[in-house]
Enzyme design. Sequence first.
Site, PDB file in Angstrom:
ATOM      1  N   GLY A  77       1.532  -3.640  -2.836  1.00  0.00           N
ATOM      2  CA  GLY A  77       0.449  -4.573  -2.516  1.00  0.00           C
ATOM      3  C   GLY A  77       0.445  -5.797  -3.420  1.00  0.00           C
ATOM      4  O   GLY A  77      -0.599  -6.405  -3.642  1.00  0.00           O
ATOM      5  N   LYS A  78       1.625  -6.176  -3.942  1.00  0.00           N
ATOM      6  CA  LYS A  78       1.714  -7.305  -4.869  1.00  0.00           C
ATOM      7  C   LYS A  78       1.234  -8.611  -4.245  1.00  0.00           C
ATOM      8  O   LYS A  78       0.586  -9.420  -4.903  1.00  0.00           O
ATOM      9  CB  LYS A  78       3.159  -7.471  -5.351  1.00  0.00           C
ATOM     10  N   THR A 112      17.945  -2.485  -5.606  1.00  0.00           N
ATOM     11  CA  THR A 112      18.160  -3.819  -5.068  1.00  0.00           C
ATOM     12  C   THR A 112      19.177  -4.545  -5.953  1.00  0.00           C
ATOM     13  O   THR A 112      19.728  -3.964  -6.888  1.00  0.00           O
ATOM     14  CB  THR A 112      16.827  -4.588  -4.970  1.00  0.00           C
ATOM     15  N   THR A 132      18.636  -3.505   3.576  1.00  0.00           N
ATOM     16  CA  THR A 132      17.860  -4.178   4.631  1.00  0.00           C
ATOM     17  C   THR A 132      18.762  -4.993   5.547  1.00  0.00           C
ATOM     18  O   THR A 132      18.301  -5.545   6.538  1.00  0.00           O
ATOM     19  CB  THR A 132      16.805  -5.113   4.012  1.00  0.00           C
ATOM     20  N   ASN A 136      14.490  -9.873   1.656  1.00  0.00           N
ATOM     21  CA  ASN A 136      14.264  -8.427   1.767  1.00  0.00           C
ATOM     22  C   ASN A 136      12.850  -8.061   1.319  1.00  0.00           C
ATOM     23  O   ASN A 136      12.421  -6.922   1.463  1.00  0.00           O
ATOM     24  CB  ASN A 136      15.293  -7.646   0.955  1.00  0.00           C
ATOM     25  N   ALA A 137      12.122  -9.038   0.766  1.00  0.00           N
ATOM     26  CA  ALA A 137      10.726  -8.809   0.384  1.00  0.00           C
ATOM     27  C   ALA A 137       9.832  -8.929   1.610  1.00  0.00           C
ATOM     28  O   ALA A 137      10.173  -9.591   2.587  1.00  0.00           O
ATOM     29  CB  ALA A 137      10.305  -9.821  -0.680  1.00  0.00           C
ATOM     30  N   GLY A 138       8.666  -8.301   1.548  1.00  0.00           N
ATOM     31  CA  GLY A 138       7.669  -8.419   2.611  1.00  0.00           C
ATOM     32  C   GLY A 138       6.284  -8.311   2.002  1.00  0.00           C
ATOM     33  O   GLY A 138       5.763  -7.216   1.820  1.00  0.00           O
ATOM     34  N   HIS A 139       5.700  -9.459   1.640  1.00  0.00           N
ATOM     35  CA  HIS A 139       4.392  -9.469   0.991  1.00  0.00           C
ATOM     36  C   HIS A 139       3.312  -9.823   2.007  1.00  0.00           C
ATOM     37  O   HIS A 139       3.312 -10.918   2.570  1.00  0.00           O
ATOM     38  CB  HIS A 139       4.391 -10.457  -0.174  1.00  0.00           C
ATOM     39  N   ARG A 167      30.869 -16.264  -9.024  1.00  0.00           N
ATOM     40  CA  ARG A 167      30.937 -17.717  -9.252  1.00  0.00           C
ATOM     41  C   ARG A 167      31.577 -18.481  -8.101  1.00  0.00           C
ATOM     42  O   ARG A 167      32.267 -19.487  -8.300  1.00  0.00           O
ATOM     43  CB  ARG A 167      31.667 -18.013 -10.580  1.00  0.00           C
ATOM     44  N   LYS A 175      -1.020  -9.257  -1.963  1.00  0.00           N
ATOM     45  CA  LYS A 175      -2.487  -9.368  -1.918  1.00  0.00           C
ATOM     46  C   LYS A 175      -3.046  -9.672  -3.303  1.00  0.00           C
ATOM     47  O   LYS A 175      -3.981 -10.468  -3.452  1.00  0.00           O
ATOM     48  CB  LYS A 175      -3.093  -8.076  -1.370  1.00  0.00           C
ATOM     49  N   GLN A 233      10.025  -6.371  -4.571  1.00  0.00           N
ATOM     50  CA  GLN A 233      10.460  -4.973  -4.707  1.00  0.00           C
ATOM     51  C   GLN A 233       9.657  -4.288  -5.835  1.00  0.00           C
ATOM     52  O   GLN A 233       8.515  -4.633  -6.050  1.00  0.00           O
ATOM     53  CB  GLN A 233      11.968  -4.882  -4.949  1.00  0.00           C
ATOM     54  N   GLY A 251       8.318  -0.650  -4.671  1.00  0.00           N
ATOM     55  CA  GLY A 251       7.892  -1.733  -3.788  1.00  0.00           C
ATOM     56  C   GLY A 251       6.742  -1.287  -2.906  1.00  0.00           C
ATOM     57  O   GLY A 251       6.288  -0.142  -2.982  1.00  0.00           O
ATOM     58  N   ASP A 252       6.241  -2.205  -2.081  1.00  0.00           N
ATOM     59  CA  ASP A 252       5.119  -1.907  -1.170  1.00  0.00           C
ATOM     60  C   ASP A 252       3.852  -1.500  -1.919  1.00  0.00           C
ATOM     61  O   ASP A 252       3.032  -0.755  -1.395  1.00  0.00           O
ATOM     62  CB  ASP A 252       5.501  -0.806  -0.163  1.00  0.00           C
TER      63      ASP A 252
END
Length: 282
Positions: free
Chosen positions: A16-17, A238, A130, A39-42, A144, A19, A223, A13-14
């Site tokens: 730069g996806k 994850t 996270t 939990n993502a941070g783009h 389910r 951008k 991620q 992860g991290d």
Amino acid sequence: MNKIDVVLGLQWGDEGKGKVVDCLTPAYKAVARFQGGPNAGHSISIGGRSHVLHTVPSGIFREGVLNIIGNGVVVDPVILQDEISRIEALGTDVSGRLIISKRAHLILPTHRALDAASEAAKGKAKIGSTLKGIGPAFTDKVSRVGLRAGDTLAANFRERFEALKAKHIEYLRQFDFEYDAIEHETEWLEAIEYLRKFRLIDGEYFANECLDKGKKILAEGAQGSMLDIDFGSYPFVTSSNTICPGACTGLGIAPGKVGRVYGIFKAYCTRVGSGPFPAELN
């Protein structure tokens, strides 16, 4: 017929996806998140300022582009509402650009309590969660018993919410962990009302109809490949499939409809959380 192109992280992860997705978006009619959750941070640069997206796809700032939250994503309504408010503060019309799969699962306040309790109980063996409730939400999905975005339209939604909350409270009794089961409940239910204002779709039909009509879609992963639930450095991973096949199950498209795959990496590696990390420098 067009195919769906995919952007993946090749490390932890991290990379730069976000951008990269933002730069590629003008060539597409839609951008779709297919797994993960808040939990993502783009990070995207808008007007010289960095803006971080957690659940909303990274094509949201491009006019004329639809942004899809796919069925493979878990959604925290409170975090999503806050994220949308910050985007709208920049002058972007989110309501006209964002659609959500009815099959996307919801993160409840008690999911976050379960996440924190479970991580605390692991002690030194903790995985570096996270603490956003991602793992417990995916656990309910596989078991389910989870609630989905489309369930918010049901007349008995509140009853189903209370039943799932009761299950979580019962499970939490095994931990030595203090929490308030209703501390964030009002805020969460208000965010559910906000969520209902958006267009909830059958995402798998929508994605395939777009492709059949010649509209190009860019699938955005979160991620990185080394955090894939099956092929990453388990158990320090994850809770979803971060590799290319995840786009098929997370959006409801056939493998044969996957076109170009962009794998993103950077010159040096970083990772968030615990777990094996070759060539680590402390």
